[in-house]
Design an enzyme around this catalytic site. Structure first.
Site, mmCIF file in Angstrom:
data_model
loop_
_atom_site.group_PDB
_atom_site.id
_atom_site.type_symbol
_atom_site.label_atom_id
_atom_site.label_comp_id
_atom_site.label_asym_id
_atom_site.label_seq_id
_atom_site.Cartn_x
_atom_site.Cartn_y
_atom_site.Cartn_z
ATOM 1 N NE ARG A 128 -23.375 3.261 -57.269
ATOM 2 C CZ ARG A 128 -24.687 3.313 -57.108
ATOM 3 N NH1 ARG A 128 -25.267 2.676 -56.128
ATOM 4 N NH2 ARG A 128 -25.424 4.036 -57.921
ATOM 5 C CG HIS A 155 -23.675 6.494 -51.779
ATOM 6 N ND1 HIS A 155 -23.565 5.353 -52.546
ATOM 7 C CD2 HIS A 155 -24.978 6.837 -51.819
ATOM 8 C CE1 HIS A 155 -24.750 5.040 -53.032
ATOM 9 N NE2 HIS A 155 -25.634 5.925 -52.620
ATOM 10 C CG PHE A 160 -23.790 5.571 -43.004
ATOM 11 C CD1 PHE A 160 -24.166 6.824 -42.539
ATOM 12 C CD2 PHE A 160 -24.527 4.997 -44.035
ATOM 13 C CE1 PHE A 160 -25.253 7.493 -43.091
ATOM 14 C CE2 PHE A 160 -25.609 5.668 -44.590
ATOM 15 C CZ PHE A 160 -25.979 6.909 -44.123
ATOM 16 C CB SER A 187 -27.117 1.037 -52.556
ATOM 17 O OG SER A 187 -26.703 2.306 -52.889
ATOM 18 C CD GLU A 229 -24.693 1.793 -40.140
ATOM 19 O OE1 GLU A 229 -25.101 1.816 -38.961
ATOM 20 O OE2 GLU A 229 -25.434 2.076 -41.100
#
Lengths: 311, 281
Positions: A9, A108, A82, A36, A57
């Site tokens: 990331r 993630h 998500f 994040s 989202e």
């Protein structure tokens, strides 16, 4: 010597700033998990290209689609669970069907949000996205390839799903190494067995190849960062030249890299394979390595499977 | 707007309704009820307000139209054909194999469609994205979107409203086609809307409540909405009649998604043709 480890990331976070500075049409659409997902620098340095739509989202995907119809290149940034499943149908209807230039950039991936537990561990995402026409599905293996593939995705005309790790993974590539979407990267040549991996499991494949080499078994190792479009030529070369393939992925064994490779083997009617991946079961809060271990995603198991194939 | 222009606009709406019923009858498939209720807003958009060029459907500075309630696309297809985006005969291919006029609008198949829709609740967010792009690029184009009352059951509608407010999208006009009926029954019965006007207001919109089938009121609300450069997105809550203009379709849940038979078609045509207002000598 200790291998350097960086979450992929972070590679996204760096690349998106560089892209944004080069092209003002590059936008970030954050969904309140930007910190994040490493969009903090982009937000600070390029505030006019930065949007945050809150914890919404579905709306984020739709807004991005609308922006893309007006010539923008929006990156919708969220977690893989998500960005694939929560907004699956928005991606299908408003992004993939009209083939809009929207990138879904997700941190993630796999079980890398280890302590967060099953709710945040995305084990189905790449498979789900792979079944949607017009989609491109990519998971880089390390920091440098993440940077390079984010840039390749920005240059790619059409929707791309990018999946990064939350946790740190070993550095494999040097900065400046070039990557092409849809083209697997051969990391090691071998004639006995082929190990096809992607994302955070590529480093395991490389270690397994070393262990095997010590026992006189030579493994070809491929980083199949793009599972769609799959590098069929590379897979076919493995089948034709070696005939024994192992796939390794931090993803459910259903419908991910292993399935994509199995489809080719099955239709071709030759070649043998073993799939290593999440065993069609939900995870739990646990150390990242333990979660991999519970599913047999280990160097040891790759070695065992290789030997089984060679018997 | 003078009386003559208003009459002309009303007649356009009548023509649009005739074409809607005609194409659905020929296709023997489609959604007449909502296409007829939204017809007046659709007509006002394409024949009075929208800055579009049929010769350049993807012109970057055009006004956009997002039909969030995509199933009523016969209304938009009729408008686009009447405007010259494609030949009128194309309307006869609605829902047929290979047709640009898909059952729900496809932007890559049909000229003049600005985004593909059909899955309810999603179009408004796309309209917000378009209006946002105009703001980011300091462009003047506006975005018009038609949303269904039943569609407002969808949570994404309200997520999109939040974004429209946050980014001060006063270049966005949302029309809520409040015809009071959804697929399985009345809105009251299926999911009571309470007050759609108050809801949009609470989400930071400037709201106009009108009779959405009264062209004079539609025009008045649109004029106000487009004049108010006050940083607020606009919402016209239009009370409408599902099936408006065809007596046996009006306010009937059953006419949500079925085509008329030959006899019904004949009666509908007679009734709709009678709506034309003759120009005063």
């Amino acid at each position: 010597m200790e291998t350097k480890k960086i979450p992929t990331r972070n590679g996204f976070g760096e690349a998106i700033v560089e892209l944004g500075k080069e092209n003002r049409d590059i936008l970030v659409v954050d969904i309140d998990i930007g910190k994040s997902c490493k969009t903090g620098d982009f937000r600070k340095q390029l505030p006019e290209q930065y949007l945050n739509v809150g914890i919404a989202e579905q709306n984020g995907a739709g807004v991005a689609a609308g922006l893309a119809t007006c010539g923008k290149i929006p990156f919708v940034v969220t977690y893989a669970a998500f960005g694939s499943m929560r907004i699956c149908e928005m991606i299908r209807q408003e992004i993939a069907y009209p083939k809009l230039n929207v990138k879904i950039a997700c941190s993630h991936g796999g079980v890398t949000p280890a302590n967060d537990g099953a709710s945040h561990q995305a084990i189905e995402d790449m498979g789900i996205l792979r079944t949607i026409p017009n989609m491109t599905v990519v998971m880089p293996a390390d920091f440098a390839s993440a940077k390079a593939l984010v840039k390749a995705a920005a240059a790619w005309e059409g929707p791309v799903y990018l999946r990064f790790t939350r946790d740190a993974v070993p550095v494999i590539y040097g900065e400046g190494e070039s990557f092409e979407i849809g083209k697997a990267k051969q990391l090691r040549e071998g004639k006995d067995v082929a190990i096809l991996a992607n994302g955070d499991t590529v480093c395991l494949a490389l270690q397994a190849a070393e262990t095997l080499a010590a026992e006189g078994i030579e493994a070809r190792v491929l980083d199949v960062h793009t599972i769609k479009p799959l590098d069929e030529a590379a897979v076919n070369a493995c089948i034709g030249e070696i005939g024994k393939l192992i796939t390794v992925e931090d993803h459910n064994i259903l419908n991910g890299l292993g399935s994509a490779v199995a489809e080719i083997i099955a239709e071709r009617g030759e070649g043998k394979m073993k799939r290593i991946g999440i065993q069609d079961q939900f995870g739990q809060s646990a150390p990242y390595e333990r979660l991999l271990e519970m599913n047999g995603i280990t160097v040891e198991n790759i070695v065992v499977q290789a030997k089984t194939l060679l018997k | 707007m003078d009386a003559k222009e208003l009459t002309a606009l009303k007649n356009k709406a009548t023509e649009l309704r005739i074409r809607v019923v005609d194409m659905i009858w020929k296709a023997q498939s489609g959604h007449p009820g909502g296409s007829l209720s939204v017809a007046d807003f659709m007509t006002a958009c394409y024949f009075k307000y929208m800055n579009v060029d049929p010769a350049k459907p993807r012109w970057a500075d055009r006004d956009r139209f997002v039909l969030s309630k995509g199933h009523v696309c016969p209304a938009q297809y009729a408008a686009l054909a009447m405007k010259g985006f494609f030949p009128m005969e194309v309307l006869d291919t609605l829902r047929k194999e290979g047709s640009p006029l898909q059952g729900h609008p496809s932007m890559n198949k049909c000229p003049g469609i600005d985004i593909s829709t059909g899955s309810l609740g999603q179009g408004l967010a796309c309209a917000v994205g378009m209006a946002l792009a105009a703001k980011l690029d300091s462009k003047e184009y506006r975005v018009f979107s038609a949303v269904g009352d039943g569609e407002c059951n969808e949570g994404e509608i309200w997520e999109a409203c939040g974004t429209a407010h946050k980014y001060k999208l006063d270049n966005l006009v949302v029309f809520v086609d409040w015809n009071g009926l959804q697929l399985d029954g009345t809105c009251e019965e299926i999911m009571p809307p309470v007050s759609l006007a108050k809801k949009f207001e609470a989400f930071g919109f400037e709201v106009y409540e009108i009779d959405g089938n009264d062209m004079a009121q539609v025009v008045e609300a649109m004029d106000k909405a487009l004049a108010a450069k006050n940083g607020l997105p606009k919402c016209i809550v239009g009370k409408t009649v599902k099936g408006k203009g065809v007596s046996f379709m009006e306010n009937q849940v059953g006419w949500h998604g079925v085509a008329p038979n030959d006899e019904q078609y004949k009666q509908a045509m007679e009734e709709l043709n009678a709506l034309y207002i003759k120009e005063e000598a």
